[in-house]
Design a protein around this motif. Sequence first.
Motif, PDB file in Angstrom:
ATOM      1  N   LEU A  33     -68.878  27.830  57.115  1.00 21.79           N
ATOM      2  CA  LEU A  33     -67.827  26.849  56.860  1.00 21.79           C
ATOM      3  C   LEU A  33     -67.789  26.446  55.391  1.00 21.79           C
ATOM      4  O   LEU A  33     -66.715  26.289  54.797  1.00 21.79           O
ATOM      5  N   VAL A  34     -68.980  26.282  54.780  1.00 25.36           N
ATOM      6  CA  VAL A  34     -69.027  25.895  53.372  1.00 25.36           C
ATOM      7  C   VAL A  34     -68.479  27.012  52.486  1.00 25.36           C
ATOM      8  O   VAL A  34     -67.748  26.760  51.516  1.00 25.36           O
ATOM      9  N   ILE A  35     -68.833  28.256  52.808  1.00 34.90           N
ATOM     10  CA  ILE A  35     -68.320  29.381  52.009  1.00 34.90           C
ATOM     11  C   ILE A  35     -66.801  29.434  52.068  1.00 34.90           C
ATOM     12  O   ILE A  35     -66.120  29.663  51.047  1.00 34.90           O
ATOM     13  N   VAL A  36     -66.240  29.190  53.254  1.00 30.02           N
ATOM     14  CA  VAL A  36     -64.773  29.182  53.372  1.00 30.02           C
ATOM     15  C   VAL A  36     -64.192  28.005  52.586  1.00 30.02           C
ATOM     16  O   VAL A  36     -63.155  28.136  51.909  1.00 30.02           O
ATOM     17  N   GLN A  37     -64.848  26.839  52.656  1.00 27.41           N
ATOM     18  CA  GLN A  37     -64.376  25.684  51.894  1.00 27.41           C
ATOM     19  C   GLN A  37     -64.387  25.963  50.393  1.00 27.41           C
ATOM     20  O   GLN A  37     -63.473  25.562  49.667  1.00 27.41           O
ATOM     21  N   ILE A  38     -65.438  26.650  49.929  1.00 32.44           N
ATOM     22  CA  ILE A  38     -65.511  26.988  48.508  1.00 32.44           C
ATOM     23  C   ILE A  38     -64.346  27.893  48.110  1.00 32.44           C
ATOM     24  O   ILE A  38     -63.758  27.757  47.029  1.00 32.44           O
ATOM     25  N   SER A  39     -64.006  28.813  48.998  1.00 35.85           N
ATOM     26  CA  SER A  39     -62.878  29.709  48.690  1.00 35.85           C
ATOM     27  C   SER A  39     -61.561  28.956  48.606  1.00 35.85           C
ATOM     28  O   SER A  39     -60.607  29.427  47.963  1.00 35.85           O
ATOM     29  N   TYR A  40     -61.506  27.760  49.238  1.00 35.79           N
ATOM     30  CA  TYR A  40     -60.287  26.957  49.193  1.00 35.79           C
ATOM     31  C   TYR A  40     -60.393  25.787  48.211  1.00 35.79           C
ATOM     32  O   TYR A  40     -59.557  24.873  48.257  1.00 35.79           O
ATOM     33  N   GLY A  41     -61.412  25.803  47.355  1.00 34.38           N
ATOM     34  CA  GLY A  41     -61.437  24.810  46.280  1.00 34.38           C
ATOM     35  C   GLY A  41     -62.541  23.796  46.340  1.00 34.38           C
ATOM     36  O   GLY A  41     -62.588  22.896  45.482  1.00 34.38           O
TER      37      GLY A  41
ATOM     38  N   TYR B 133     -56.889  17.872  42.415  1.00 32.91           N
ATOM     39  CA  TYR B 133     -55.617  17.875  41.683  1.00 32.91           C
ATOM     40  C   TYR B 133     -55.191  19.287  41.320  1.00 32.91           C
ATOM     41  O   TYR B 133     -53.988  19.599  41.271  1.00 32.91           O
ATOM     42  N   TYR B 134     -56.163  20.178  41.079  1.00 39.88           N
ATOM     43  CA  TYR B 134     -55.862  21.533  40.610  1.00 39.88           C
ATOM     44  C   TYR B 134     -55.709  22.529  41.760  1.00 39.88           C
ATOM     45  O   TYR B 134     -55.553  23.726  41.520  1.00 39.88           O
ATOM     46  N   LEU B 135     -55.742  22.078  42.976  1.00 40.79           N
ATOM     47  CA  LEU B 135     -55.583  22.956  44.134  1.00 40.79           C
ATOM     48  C   LEU B 135     -54.130  22.973  44.584  1.00 40.79           C
ATOM     49  O   LEU B 135     -53.389  21.999  44.400  1.00 40.79           O
ATOM     50  N   THR B 136     -53.747  24.061  45.219  1.00 39.19           N
ATOM     51  CA  THR B 136     -52.418  24.127  45.815  1.00 39.19           C
ATOM     52  C   THR B 136     -52.424  23.335  47.120  1.00 39.19           C
ATOM     53  O   THR B 136     -53.492  23.090  47.711  1.00 39.19           O
ATOM     54  N   PRO B 137     -51.273  22.895  47.595  1.00 35.26           N
ATOM     55  CA  PRO B 137     -51.246  22.167  48.873  1.00 35.26           C
ATOM     56  C   PRO B 137     -51.867  22.960  50.016  1.00 35.26           C
ATOM     57  O   PRO B 137     -52.525  22.373  50.896  1.00 35.26           O
ATOM     58  N   HIS B 138     -51.669  24.278  50.029  1.00 36.96           N
ATOM     59  CA  HIS B 138     -52.273  25.094  51.086  1.00 36.96           C
ATOM     60  C   HIS B 138     -53.798  25.081  50.981  1.00 36.96           C
ATOM     61  O   HIS B 138     -54.490  24.970  52.005  1.00 36.96           O
TER      62      HIS B 138
ATOM     63  N   PHE C 110     -55.699  22.743  49.656  1.00 37.60           N
ATOM     64  CA  PHE C 110     -56.210  21.423  50.036  1.00 37.60           C
ATOM     65  C   PHE C 110     -56.174  21.244  51.555  1.00 37.60           C
ATOM     66  O   PHE C 110     -57.118  20.696  52.147  1.00 37.60           O
ATOM     67  N   GLN C 111     -55.105  21.696  52.199  1.00 39.34           N
ATOM     68  CA  GLN C 111     -55.003  21.571  53.654  1.00 39.34           C
ATOM     69  C   GLN C 111     -56.081  22.376  54.359  1.00 39.34           C
ATOM     70  O   GLN C 111     -56.707  21.888  55.319  1.00 39.34           O
ATOM     71  N   GLU C 112     -56.338  23.606  53.900  1.00 43.25           N
ATOM     72  CA  GLU C 112     -57.367  24.432  54.535  1.00 43.25           C
ATOM     73  C   GLU C 112     -58.761  23.858  54.301  1.00 43.25           C
ATOM     74  O   GLU C 112     -59.623  23.920  55.186  1.00 43.25           O
ATOM     75  N   PHE C 113     -58.989  23.297  53.122  1.00 38.60           N
ATOM     76  CA  PHE C 113     -60.281  22.647  52.883  1.00 38.60           C
ATOM     77  C   PHE C 113     -60.510  21.508  53.874  1.00 38.60           C
ATOM     78  O   PHE C 113     -61.594  21.373  54.449  1.00 38.60           O
ATOM     79  N   MET C 114     -59.510  20.651  54.068  1.00 33.37           N
ATOM     80  CA  MET C 114     -59.638  19.522  54.983  1.00 33.37           C
ATOM     81  C   MET C 114     -59.893  20.007  56.408  1.00 33.37           C
ATOM     82  O   MET C 114     -60.646  19.386  57.162  1.00 33.37           O
ATOM     83  N   LYS C 115     -59.282  21.135  56.792  1.00 36.35           N
ATOM     84  CA  LYS C 115     -59.488  21.674  58.140  1.00 36.35           C
ATOM     85  C   LYS C 115     -60.945  22.082  58.354  1.00 36.35           C
ATOM     86  O   LYS C 115     -61.564  21.718  59.353  1.00 36.35           O
ATOM     87  N   PHE C 116     -61.519  22.830  57.405  1.00 38.72           N
ATOM     88  CA  PHE C 116     -62.890  23.309  57.581  1.00 38.72           C
ATOM     89  C   PHE C 116     -63.916  22.205  57.329  1.00 38.72           C
ATOM     90  O   PHE C 116     -65.019  22.252  57.875  1.00 38.72           O
TER      91      PHE C 116
END
Length: 417
Positions: free
Chosen positions: A69-77, A83-88, A90-96
């Motif tokens: 889960l952490v590795i996937v979160q890292i891939s999403y920012g 602030y420098y992440l895309t909305p997608h 940020f949304q995927e980070f919050m999910k994982f």
Amino acid sequence: MVSQPTTPPPQGDKNASAGLLATTILVTVLCIILVSLRFATRIWIVKRVGWDDWTILFACLGHPIGMALVIVQISYGFGRPAYYLTPHQFQEFMKFAYGEWLQTFATLMFTKVSICLFLLRITITPAFIRPLQAAIAILIVSNVVLTLLWILQCTPHLDKAWNDKVSGKCFSKGQLERIIISQALISIISDFFLSAFPILILRKVQISFRSKLGLCALMGLGVITGSLSIVRTVLNWQNETSDPTWASIPNWYWRSWEVFFGIAAACIPTLRPGYKWLKGAMRTRFTKLSSGQEKTTEGPVSKWTAPKPSASDPSKGSRGKNNTENAMTATTTTQDEDILPLQNFDPSIRADIEHYPRGDETEEREHYPRDSKGNERRMGLHIPGDVSTHRPGHFKRLDSEAKVGGGLGAEEVEDRI
């Protein structure tokens, strides 16, 4: 749901993902090593696997899941300002991140339940058993309730927790913080309670203060987990900030090491039989090497022969033979005596090693019970004496006068560990 920030942070676009990745891999590998050593000790040395072992295995399985889960979160920012992440992203980070907290709740619960079951292994007193059973029930019920609250934080659609485009109602920031703080308080109280419990169990055992202190230290490693949980609770505000991908990094580090030290506190005391076995094996190996060097430097050594029986007493011939057999038995069992408990020996072997050699008919031993053959029998492991001088042997008592609650002696406590 936390909204993505619209103003740039003062630190700029920094990236701390390398430290996050290295930490999660290190913690996962260490946990797998500890649990593997625990099962190796249980299966091949103690030859007994209990419920405390299976529950710590479930806790260990949470680490590879958390690492993924952490590795996937890292891939999403994760590790960068939101602030420098895309909305997608940020949304995927919050999910994982939502799923990682569920994994944390389950891992901590199984770890503490395993420690409770381990302590139940070494005590048989109702005064000690009932608090441990109550602790298990409280841990399971409380964590199930908090897990359900975390899952159902948004209704009617669960994905509202990470997708603000979905209609529904979610818990407020304060309510989510109270769920995490409640779980942390239960974890802190249980950690310190389980760390102090071995002191109550071992305080009446008649062993050296050094050994008692060592056992209490090994079984009291939960103090470290409780301390880390306190720090994580103080930093809890970082999880519900407007910049969770960056501000929650310190909290994540403390939480990761908290989970690791919980598994370490559950596993390290159970490795004691493996340490004793390894110590005995190394001692035997060094002894063989030392004796081999002596033979090569000093030449051949004459073989020892048993003393001949006296002509005036023919019965001494059979007794001398029995003494010789007892001495040979002692040679092969003394090294293992500190490694394996007496209960692991075959009954016929136990009967042989419990037999006294000739020369023990002293007044202070006349009250000892005897078996059908007239041999003195007593609970414990008998160490035969010197055959040539008929010096009596002694017992290493397993039923020590020092009782733990309902009747466990010092060696029996170590056996159950």
